[in-house]
Design an enzyme around this catalytic site. Structure first.
Site, PDB file in Angstrom:
ATOM      1  CB  ILE A  82      53.418  52.317  39.151  1.00 53.43           C
ATOM      2  CG1 ILE A  82      53.528  51.434  37.895  1.00 53.43           C
ATOM      3  CG2 ILE A  82      53.767  53.748  38.811  1.00 53.43           C
ATOM      4  CD1 ILE A  82      52.642  51.916  36.747  1.00 53.43           C
ATOM      5  CG  ASP A  83      51.682  50.473  44.394  1.00 58.46           C
ATOM      6  OD1 ASP A  83      52.887  50.440  44.713  1.00 58.46           O
ATOM      7  OD2 ASP A  83      50.850  51.223  44.940  1.00 58.46           O
ATOM      8  CE  LYS A  84      49.663  41.105  41.087  1.00 60.84           C
ATOM      9  NZ  LYS A  84      49.332  39.975  41.984  1.00 60.84           N
ATOM     10  CB  THR A 110      49.192  51.371  39.939  1.00 59.14           C
ATOM     11  OG1 THR A 110      48.719  51.490  41.281  1.00 59.14           O
ATOM     12  CG2 THR A 110      49.120  52.726  39.256  1.00 59.14           C
ATOM     13  NE  ARG A 152      47.264  51.136  47.033  1.00 54.53           N
ATOM     14  CZ  ARG A 152      47.824  49.937  47.109  1.00 54.53           C
ATOM     15  NH1 ARG A 152      49.030  49.727  46.577  1.00 54.53           N
ATOM     16  NH2 ARG A 152      47.190  48.956  47.722  1.00 54.53           N
TER      17      ARG A 152
END
Length: 303
Positions: free
Chosen positions: A137-139, A141, A237
């Site tokens: 998962i993104d930084k 998130t 996103r």
């Protein structure tokens, strides 16, 4: 690593070689291609060319990426919240602002550094930089990730992701008032041809499906639960922006005037999968972090 061969067509001719190569759906950057041109890892028709070479119709480009440098990744006590752990798998609640795995130039403070301190064994399938990492998962998130502790578990979890049987639900705050209660976004995603640092809905991209349900409407914002059917980079996103409701706080895909909350308001709150050894379905839930809860309270009070 495997050699990649690219044949230039009339439609793709005329551009710089670094742009032509990075237009292929890969994680390579133009600066990376330029470096590989210098060391001979990228050739045109079997020979070397300059970095500003303009590709011609019929050119055959070969790319043989050099073997990645193995980094010495250090274990660090980062106080990770491990929600579940057994001999095969663990579930960790990643905090907002933490990168999942190291990369050249960024080798500390990642989830992997923390896992190496708290977990004695991790799957080696993804190598030294991504031990045990099955998905990301993104930084900015927060939320739940499943991690494999051995190679058999890793293979099982990856297969479940491919078969789309893993449950992944996210809470998100988006700009705008979504009038309908439910929806499905089925739109292919690939690198944005206008900006290689972003993803976008692109014809011919990889299949991407997101289901969403409205959970609360707060004036100029809407709270949604998004369930992933696929797991493309930045999928939620990109998809929410695509339908006109970008995530609040998102510096990459949100509007210029968005909330200053240190990144997108997105939390991976539910993860569910079949246990790699027993086959039993397991599901885990994590409440959004305090900053997410405070955002909701602020919007409710201003609504």
């Amino acid at each position: 690593m495997e050699e990649l061969t690219i044949e230039i067509t009339e439609e793709t001719a005329g551009g710089r070689i670094d742009k032509a190569v990075t237009a292929i759906d890969t994680d390579w950057s133009r600066s990376q291609i330029q470096a590989w041109l210098k060391d001979g890892s990228v050739k045109v028709n079997g020979g070397s060319v300059k970095q500003n070479y303009k590709v011609k119709n019929g050119d055959v480009i070969t790319v043989l990426p050099p073997d990645p440098t193995e980094l010495d990744i250090q274990a660090e006590d980062l106080g990770l919240e491990i929600v579940y752990e057994d001999a095969d798998v663990l579930v960790v609640n990643k905090p907002k602002g933490m990168v999942v795995h190291p990369a050249p130039g960024h080798t500390s403070g990642t989830l992997v550094n923390g896992l190496m301190h708290q977990v004695t064994d991790l799957s080696g399938i993804n190598g030294v930089m991504r031990p045990g990492i099955v998905h990301r998962i993104d930084k900015d998130t927060s939320g739940l990730l499943m991690v494999a502790k051995n190679d058999a578990a890793h293979a099982s979890l990856v297969e479940q992701l491919i078969k789309k049987t893993v449950t992944r639900k996210y809470a998100a705050v988006v700009h705008g008032h979504i009038a309908h209660d439910k929806g499905t976004i089925d739109a292919p995603i690939a690198r944005d041809p206008k900006d290689r640092q972003r993803m976008a809905v692109v014809d011919g991209g990889k299949s991407a499906v997101t289901h969403f349900t409205v959970t609360e409407r707060l004036g100029e914002f809407t709270v949604v639960e998004c369930q992933l059917e696929t797991g493309r980079t930045h999928q939620i996103r990109v998809h929410m922006k695509y339908i006109g409701f970008p995530l609040a706080g998102d510096p990459k895909y949100g509007p210029k005037k968005t909330l200053d909350i240190g990144g997108q308001a997105l939390h991976a709150g539910v993860i569910g999968f079949d246990h790699p050894k027993t086959g039993e379905y397991m599901e885990f839930t994590a409440e959004p972090p305090a900053t997410f809860q405070e955002l909701l309270e602020s919007l409710r009070n201003n609504g």
